[in-house]
Write a protein that holds these residues in place. Structure first.
Motif, PDB file in Angstrom:
ATOM      1  N   ASP A 223      95.979  60.730  53.658  1.00 20.38           N
ATOM      2  CA  ASP A 223      94.520  60.616  53.478  1.00 20.38           C
ATOM      3  C   ASP A 223      93.995  61.692  52.528  1.00 20.38           C
ATOM      4  OD1 ASP A 223      94.661  58.579  55.290  1.00 20.38           O
ATOM      5  OD2 ASP A 223      93.758  59.683  56.959  1.00 20.38           O
ATOM      6  N   THR A 224      94.489  62.934  52.708  1.00 17.94           N
ATOM      7  CA  THR A 224      94.014  64.036  51.864  1.00 17.94           C
ATOM      8  C   THR A 224      94.413  63.796  50.413  1.00 17.94           C
ATOM      9  OG1 THR A 224      94.361  65.464  53.774  1.00 17.94           O
ATOM     10  CG2 THR A 224      93.978  66.551  51.659  1.00 17.94           C
ATOM     11  N   ARG A 225      95.648  63.360  50.227  1.00 25.15           N
ATOM     12  CA  ARG A 225      96.163  63.090  48.880  1.00 25.15           C
ATOM     13  C   ARG A 225      95.352  61.975  48.210  1.00 25.15           C
ATOM     14  NH1 ARG A 225     100.039  60.394  45.852  1.00 25.15           N
ATOM     15  NH2 ARG A 225     101.529  61.730  44.725  1.00 25.15           N
ATOM     16  N   ALA A 226      95.073  60.923  48.994  1.00 24.87           N
ATOM     17  CA  ALA A 226      94.298  59.801  48.455  1.00 24.87           C
ATOM     18  C   ALA A 226      92.891  60.261  48.065  1.00 24.87           C
ATOM     19  CB  ALA A 226      94.232  58.669  49.476  1.00 24.87           C
ATOM     20  N   ALA A 227      92.312  61.162  48.861  1.00 30.05           N
ATOM     21  CA  ALA A 227      90.968  61.673  48.556  1.00 30.05           C
ATOM     22  C   ALA A 227      90.985  62.433  47.231  1.00 30.05           C
ATOM     23  CB  ALA A 227      90.484  62.576  49.684  1.00 30.05           C
ATOM     24  N   LEU A 228      92.021  63.249  47.025  1.00 27.84           N
ATOM     25  CA  LEU A 228      92.123  64.029  45.781  1.00 27.84           C
ATOM     26  C   LEU A 228      92.323  63.107  44.578  1.00 27.84           C
ATOM     27  CD1 LEU A 228      94.382  66.913  47.132  1.00 27.84           C
ATOM     28  CD2 LEU A 228      92.037  67.175  46.279  1.00 27.84           C
ATOM     29  N   LEU A 229      93.215  62.130  44.721  1.00 27.74           N
ATOM     30  CA  LEU A 229      93.468  61.202  43.614  1.00 27.74           C
ATOM     31  C   LEU A 229      92.209  60.399  43.287  1.00 27.74           C
ATOM     32  CD1 LEU A 229      97.063  59.946  44.491  1.00 27.74           C
ATOM     33  CD2 LEU A 229      96.382  61.176  42.409  1.00 27.74           C
ATOM     34  N   GLY A 230      91.469  60.013  44.335  1.00 22.50           N
ATOM     35  CA  GLY A 230      90.219  59.276  44.149  1.00 22.50           C
ATOM     36  C   GLY A 230      89.204  60.102  43.376  1.00 22.50           C
ATOM     37  N   MET A 231      89.074  61.381  43.760  1.00 22.26           N
ATOM     38  CA  MET A 231      88.149  62.284  43.070  1.00 22.26           C
ATOM     39  C   MET A 231      88.526  62.430  41.605  1.00 22.26           C
ATOM     40  SD  MET A 231      87.660  65.593  45.510  1.00 22.26           S
ATOM     41  CE  MET A 231      86.838  66.639  44.329  1.00 22.26           C
ATOM     42  N   ALA A 232      89.826  62.636  41.355  1.00 20.43           N
ATOM     43  CA  ALA A 232      90.309  62.870  39.990  1.00 20.43           C
ATOM     44  C   ALA A 232      90.047  61.658  39.105  1.00 20.43           C
ATOM     45  CB  ALA A 232      91.801  63.205  40.024  1.00 20.43           C
ATOM     46  N   GLN A 233      90.229  60.481  39.702  1.00 22.87           N
ATOM     47  CA  GLN A 233      90.052  59.240  38.950  1.00 22.87           C
ATOM     48  C   GLN A 233      88.568  58.999  38.663  1.00 22.87           C
ATOM     49  OE1 GLN A 233      91.624  55.839  41.102  1.00 22.87           O
ATOM     50  NE2 GLN A 233      93.167  55.591  39.493  1.00 22.87           N
ATOM     51  N   ASP A 234      87.760  59.272  39.700  1.00 22.23           N
ATOM     52  CA  ASP A 234      86.329  58.992  39.626  1.00 22.23           C
ATOM     53  C   ASP A 234      85.614  59.950  38.671  1.00 22.23           C
ATOM     54  OD1 ASP A 234      84.197  57.417  40.526  1.00 22.23           O
ATOM     55  OD2 ASP A 234      83.496  59.064  41.784  1.00 22.23           O
ATOM     56  N   GLN A 235      86.084  61.200  38.636  1.00 23.16           N
ATOM     57  CA  GLN A 235      85.413  62.222  37.816  1.00 23.16           C
ATOM     58  C   GLN A 235      86.421  62.830  36.843  1.00 23.16           C
ATOM     59  OE1 GLN A 235      82.754  64.827  40.241  1.00 23.16           O
ATOM     60  NE2 GLN A 235      83.515  63.595  41.939  1.00 23.16           N
ATOM     61  N   ALA A 236      86.592  62.124  35.727  1.00 17.15           N
ATOM     62  CA  ALA A 236      87.644  62.483  34.781  1.00 17.15           C
ATOM     63  C   ALA A 236      87.431  63.863  34.170  1.00 17.15           C
ATOM     64  CB  ALA A 236      87.726  61.436  33.673  1.00 17.15           C
ATOM     65  N   ASP A 237      86.157  64.357  34.153  1.00 15.88           N
ATOM     66  CA  ASP A 237      85.893  65.650  33.531  1.00 15.88           C
ATOM     67  C   ASP A 237      85.844  66.790  34.555  1.00 15.88           C
ATOM     68  OD1 ASP A 237      83.668  64.668  34.739  1.00 15.88           O
ATOM     69  OD2 ASP A 237      82.250  65.307  33.188  1.00 15.88           O
ATOM     70  N   LEU A 265      96.162  69.538  40.760  1.00 14.89           N
ATOM     71  CA  LEU A 265      96.162  69.914  39.350  1.00 14.89           C
ATOM     72  C   LEU A 265      96.621  68.696  38.551  1.00 14.89           C
ATOM     73  CD1 LEU A 265      97.847  73.409  39.673  1.00 14.89           C
ATOM     74  CD2 LEU A 265      95.469  73.006  39.043  1.00 14.89           C
ATOM     75  N   ARG A 266      95.824  68.331  37.571  1.00 12.48           N
ATOM     76  CA  ARG A 266      96.220  67.198  36.726  1.00 12.48           C
ATOM     77  C   ARG A 266      97.457  67.593  35.906  1.00 12.48           C
ATOM     78  NH1 ARG A 266      91.297  63.983  36.460  1.00 12.48           N
ATOM     79  NH2 ARG A 266      89.503  65.244  37.063  1.00 12.48           N
ATOM     80  N   PRO A 267      98.170  66.585  35.369  1.00 10.16           N
ATOM     81  CA  PRO A 267      99.356  66.915  34.563  1.00 10.16           C
ATOM     82  C   PRO A 267      99.033  67.943  33.489  1.00 10.16           C
ATOM     83  CG  PRO A 267      99.221  64.546  34.926  1.00 10.16           C
ATOM     84  CD  PRO A 267      97.968  65.138  35.512  1.00 10.16           C
ATOM     85  N   GLY A 268      99.789  69.008  33.430  1.00  8.70           N
ATOM     86  CA  GLY A 268      99.618  70.037  32.406  1.00  8.70           C
ATOM     87  C   GLY A 268      98.404  70.943  32.578  1.00  8.70           C
ATOM     88  N   GLN A 269      97.607  70.712  33.596  1.00  7.79           N
ATOM     89  CA  GLN A 269      96.342  71.467  33.737  1.00  7.79           C
ATOM     90  C   GLN A 269      96.577  72.933  34.094  1.00  7.79           C
ATOM     91  OE1 GLN A 269      93.695  70.050  36.840  1.00  7.79           O
ATOM     92  NE2 GLN A 269      92.121  71.575  36.344  1.00  7.79           N
ATOM     93  N   ALA A 270      95.778  73.804  33.476  1.00  5.41           N
ATOM     94  CA  ALA A 270      95.719  75.213  33.881  1.00  5.41           C
ATOM     95  C   ALA A 270      94.322  75.468  34.427  1.00  5.41           C
ATOM     96  CB  ALA A 270      95.996  76.120  32.699  1.00  5.41           C
ATOM     97  N   LEU A 271      94.257  76.029  35.617  1.00  8.71           N
ATOM     98  CA  LEU A 271      92.974  76.262  36.292  1.00  8.71           C
ATOM     99  C   LEU A 271      92.900  77.721  36.718  1.00  8.71           C
ATOM    100  CD1 LEU A 271      90.382  75.043  37.732  1.00  8.71           C
ATOM    101  CD2 LEU A 271      91.834  74.823  39.759  1.00  8.71           C
ATOM    102  N   THR A 272      91.828  78.418  36.289  1.00 11.31           N
ATOM    103  CA  THR A 272      91.655  79.799  36.738  1.00 11.31           C
ATOM    104  C   THR A 272      90.596  79.845  37.827  1.00 11.31           C
ATOM    105  OG1 THR A 272      92.327  80.715  34.611  1.00 11.31           O
ATOM    106  CG2 THR A 272      91.022  82.141  36.042  1.00 11.31           C
ATOM    107  N   LEU A 273      91.024  80.272  38.999  1.00 10.65           N
ATOM    108  CA  LEU A 273      90.098  80.460  40.114  1.00 10.65           C
ATOM    109  C   LEU A 273      89.506  81.859  39.981  1.00 10.65           C
ATOM    110  CD1 LEU A 273      92.381  78.964  42.911  1.00 10.65           C
ATOM    111  CD2 LEU A 273      90.438  77.857  41.806  1.00 10.65           C
ATOM    112  N   PRO A 274      88.186  81.996  40.150  1.00 10.97           N
ATOM    113  CA  PRO A 274      87.549  83.292  39.918  1.00 10.97           C
ATOM    114  C   PRO A 274      87.977  84.326  40.953  1.00 10.97           C
ATOM    115  CG  PRO A 274      86.012  81.778  40.953  1.00 10.97           C
ATOM    116  CD  PRO A 274      87.239  80.979  40.633  1.00 10.97           C
ATOM    117  N   ALA A 275      87.751  85.604  40.621  1.00 15.80           N
ATOM    118  CA  ALA A 275      88.003  86.672  41.585  1.00 15.80           C
ATOM    119  C   ALA A 275      87.010  86.521  42.731  1.00 15.80           C
ATOM    120  CB  ALA A 275      87.830  88.023  40.910  1.00 15.80           C
TER     121      ALA A 275
END
Ligand SMILES: [Fe+2]
Length: 345
Positions: A223-237, A265-275
Motif C-alpha cells: 500500500d505504501t509503495r503504491a501510494a508513492l508511485l501514485g504520487m510520483a505519477q500524478d505530480q511529475a514535477d 527517489l525517481r530514477p537517477g534523482q538526487a535529493l538534498t534534504l535540508p539541515a
C-alpha cells in the motif's frame, strides 16, 4: 565573537574542595560545552551498517544462542559516537536487527518504550499486538506502541529478519524504561486494522469515531509503495515524493516520540534534504542509493541502514538510471516538535 570563560583549574583547590563537599559545581567552566555558539555539540556520527555484514553474523547468532537464551535475538546497530556499549544510533533512537527462525516464538511482553519493525527478509513470521495478528512481509511496518502486549511467531520455512526501531535511549534516559512479561495472547478475530487501510475514510459505527489510541498496527508495504508511485505519477514535477506513517484517526504521527516515513527517489534523482534538528535513520527497502552527509559518502545496497546527526543536510542519490528507489526513514521529529526545539535551517 564568543570570549573564553574561566577554567576549573583557575580556581584555588581549597575552594573547589569546599564546593564539592557541598554538592556544588561552578557553571562557567562548562557553560560553553552545554550551550555552544550556533550549533549544538553532537555525539551522533554518520554511520553506515551494511546488511551483507550483519546478515551472516545474525544467522551465526541463531546457531550460537537458542531463542530461549535470548528472548529477542538481536544485534544492535550501535553508533560508536555514543559508545558501542550504550547501544544507541542517536540520542533517542535504538536500532536492532532481529532474527527469528522457523518454529521459534518470542514470548509475550510489553514495555514503556515504543517500537516498530521494518521487515527486511523472509516470509511467514507474524507479530501479535494487542490480540491482533500482524503478518510480516518485506517492507511492512508493524507498530508495537508503548504498553501494548506483543509477541513474535514464525510459521514459515526460512529465517525472518527485521529492523527494530525504538525510542529506548530516550525512555531509558528518563528512567521510565521497564517491561512486563505476559501470557501467550489469544488472537482475537475481527479486531483487525483493515477498517483503517483506505485513505480518507475511517470506521464510524453509529457515527462514533474509534477511541483506539493506535488503530492501525500494520502498514503493508504494497500500500505504501503504491501510494508513492501514485504520487510520483500524478505530480511529475514533485521533487520529494514522500509519505509519513500516521495515526489514521488523528492524522498525527504514528507514534509519540519517533517519526516514520517512506521516500521514493525517481530514477537517477538526487535529493538534498535540508539541515533539520532531529537525527535521522535511512534504511533502503528497494534499489541502490548513495548518501552524502557530514563529508562522508555511503553507498547503500538493499537492506542497508545508516544514521545521520541532526543539523546536517543529507543528499540522497538514486544510482539507477531506470528504476525507482524506496527508502524508509525514522527520525526524532515528533519529539523535537513536542519539545519546541524543531528547526529547519
Ligand atoms: Fe518488545
Amino acid at each position: 565573537m564568543t570570549h573564553a570563560l574561566g577554567r576549573l583549574e583557575d580556581l584555588p583547590t581549597d575552594y573547589r574542595d569546599s564546593l564539592t563537599q557541598h554538592h556544588l559545581v561552578p557553571l562557567w567552566p562548562s557553560l560553553r560545552a552545554l550551550l555552544p555558539p550556533d550549533l549544538p555539540a553532537r555525539a551522533t556520527l554518520a554511520v553506515h551498517w551494511s546488511y551483507a555484514d550483519i546478515r551472516p553474523l545474525l544467522l551465526k547468532a541463531g546457531e550460537l544462542t537458542p531463542i530461549e537464551k535470548a528472548e529477542r535475538r538481536v544485534l544492535v546497530l550501535a553508533n560508536p559516537g555514543h559508545g558501542l556499549e550504550n547501544m544507541k544510533a542517536s540520542p533517542a533512537i535504538y536500532l536492532g536487527m532481529q532474527l527469528l527462525l522457523p518454529g521459534e516464538w518470542a514470548p509475550s511482553h510489553r514495555h514503556t518504550p515504543n517500537a516498530v519493525r521494518m521487515i527486511v527478509e523472509g516470509e511467514g513470521a507474524y507479530t501479535t499486538v494487542d490480540g491482533e495478528k500482524c503478518p510480516m512481509g518485506r517492507g511492512d511496518l508493524v507498530l508495537t506502541p508503548t504498553g501494548l502486549w506483543h509477541e513474535h511467531g514464525h510459521d514459515g520455512t526460512e529465517p525472518v529478519i527485521w529492523l527494530d526501531v525504538l525510542d529506548l535511549p530516550l525512555v531509558h534516559y528518563m528512567e521510565a524504561s521497564y517491561h512486563l512479561n505476559g501470557e501467550r495472547q489469544t488472537v482475537q478475530p475481527g479486531r483487525g486494522d483493515r477498517a483503517w487501510t483506505r485513505a480518507g475514510v475511517v470506521p464510524t459505527a453509529v457515527f462514533a469515531r474509534s477511541d483506539k489510541r493506535y488503530p492501525l498496527l500494520r502498514y503493508p508495504w504494497a500500500d505504501t509503495r503504491a501510494a508513492l508511485l501514485g504520487m510520483a505519477q500524478d505530480q511529475a514535477d514533485l521533487d520529494c515524493v514522500q509519505v509519513t506513517y500516521v495515526n489514521p484517526e488523528t492524522g498525527g504521527d504514528a507514534q509519540n516520540i519517533l517519526g516514520f516515513y517512506a521516500l521514493m527517489l525517481r530514477p537517477g534523482q538526487a535529493l538534498t534534504l535540508p539541515a533539520r534538528s532531529p537525527a535521522q535513520v535511512f534504511h533502503l527497502i528497494e534499489g541502490g542509493v548513495d548518501v552524502a552527509v557530514c563529508g562522508k559518502h555511503f553507498g547503500l545496497a538493499e537492506a542497508d541502514t545508516c544514521c545521520t546527526p541532526g543539523y546536517e543536510p543529507v543528499t540522497l542519490t538514486n544510482r539507477s538510471p531506470d528504476q525507482a528507489a524506496f527508502v524508509f526513514i525514522a527520525d526524532e521529529s515528533p519529539l523535537h516538535r513536542k519539545l519546541g526545539v524543531y528547526e529547519v535551517r
